[in-house]
Enzyme design. Structure first.
Site, PDB file in Angstrom:
ATOM      1  N   GLY A 105      17.695  -9.239 -11.089  1.00 57.95           N
ATOM      2  CA  GLY A 105      19.123  -8.969 -11.303  1.00 57.95           C
ATOM      3  C   GLY A 105      19.958  -9.519 -10.154  1.00 57.95           C
ATOM      4  N   TYR A 148      -1.899  -2.043 -10.137  1.00 56.28           N
ATOM      5  CA  TYR A 148      -1.503  -3.296  -9.482  1.00 56.28           C
ATOM      6  C   TYR A 148      -1.475  -4.438 -10.501  1.00 56.28           C
ATOM      7  CZ  TYR A 148      -1.576  -7.073  -5.968  1.00 56.28           C
ATOM      8  OH  TYR A 148      -1.293  -8.172  -5.191  1.00 56.28           O
TER       9      TYR A 148
END
Ligand code: UDP
Length: 310
Positions: A105, A148
């Site tokens: 973003g 992960y």
């Protein structure tokens, strides 16, 4: 000419801090974000006084607002050692998913180039060998490493979505085992563990029988590859790693020889889903980035040992 600005998340970690140093040396301005969950202020000591360097202590899993122009966003923040992501599975999932979304973003708002630090773990315990970027992987979603692996797989997916939907200039590096100075003493990964154990005369903890393989890349080689990728026009994932594969027992022998240690070996239980073989196919990096590692394992280990001793 205006200096180019790079924002790097996780800039106080092992790889991040080496990159900060290199970028400052190449005349970039560097903004480092870190929440110090595994990062270390000591890693910044060599350049924290540089006028082109600034540090913001924050968790990038929360919304990121930074004033001013940013040319590159490097999303490096993550818990990357199996020991750490086992201890902090939720933070690991958040920084890989929410953290990547926030960093994307920011890159979109700043019209910056975005680079995701992904991992060979997206291949899981691979059924193809060596691993090419076109291999889709073999991951146990609910295993101990799933937090992960899956967060990084999500991170790759959302990066490509921003590339396709918002036309963001994105890059993805899949980093294979990397080692060198500035790895924490208690990092938990095999190279720092063995070096510290060997130098203090403790037994070297080999998980399983030590027949599993990894391919170890020296940090300076990795940083060179990342810089080339950052400046390239390439948007698909690129493996970066050293293609010399060795077993964990071969690594034991090498570290004992280089340290001159008499340490014994303590065989321990193999962790769940520990990949049996790992070796990057780096044909793509060679072709696109004209990159390949130049530091032999013996030299890189010797440099790391001398840093630990110092
Ligand atoms: N390993 C080991 N002893 C240690 C730490 C790790 O034998 O003290 C093994 C581990 O089981 C794995 C390999 O070394 O097969 C590399 O582990 P590391 O934690 O460095 O990273 P990974 O490649 O598994 O993410």
């Amino acid at each position: 000419m205006r200096k180019r600005t790079v924002l790097i998340t996780g800039g106080a970690g092992f790889i991040g801090s080496h990159l900060c140093q290199r970028l400052l040396g190449e005349d970039y301005r560097v903004i480092c974000l870190d929440n110090f969950i595994t990062g270390d202020r000591g890693n910044l000591r060599d350049f924290s006084g540089n006028k082109d360097f600034s540090l913001e202590v924050r968790d990038v899993s929360n919304y990121i607002k930074i004033p001013g122009k940013i040319d590159y966003v490097l999303h490096c923040a993550s818990l990357a050692s199996p020991k750490d992501y086992k201890q902090f599975p939720i933070q690991t999932l958040k920084v890989g998913s929410l953290g990547t979304h926030n960093a994307l973003g920011l890159a979109k708002q700043k019209k910056a180039v975005f680079l995701l630090f992904s991992t060979s773990e997206v291949y899981g315990d691979p059924l193809e060998h060596p691993q090419k970027e076109t291999y889709w992987g073999h991951v146990n979603t609910i295993g101990e490493r799933g937090c992960y692996d899956e967060s990084k797989r999500f991170a790759e997916a959302i990066t490509m979505a921003y590339h396709r939907k918002h036309k963001l200039d994105t890059k993805i590096v899949r980093i294979f085992n990397t080692y060198g100075p500035k790895m924490r003493k208690n990092d938990g990964r095999v190279v720092p563990n063995f070096i510290h154990q060997a130098l203090s005369g403790k037994s070297l903890t080999v998980y399983g029988r030590g027949g599993q393989t990894r391919s170890f890349c020296y940090i300076d080689d990795l940083v060179e590859g990342i810089l080339r990728l950052m400046l390239s026009g390439y948007n698909l994932p690129v493996n970066l790693g050293n293609s010399r594969e060795c077993t964990i027992m071969q690594l034991v022998k090498l570290i004992l020889k280089l340290t001159g240690s008499q340490s014994r070996i303590d065989f321990r239980k193999l962790p769940q889903d520990d990949p049996q073989q790992r070796q990057p196919d780096i044909t793509r990096a060679k072709k696109i980035l004209k990159w390949e590692p130049v530091v032999p394992l013996e030299d890189g280990l010797a440099r790391t040992i001398s840093w630990v001793r110092g």
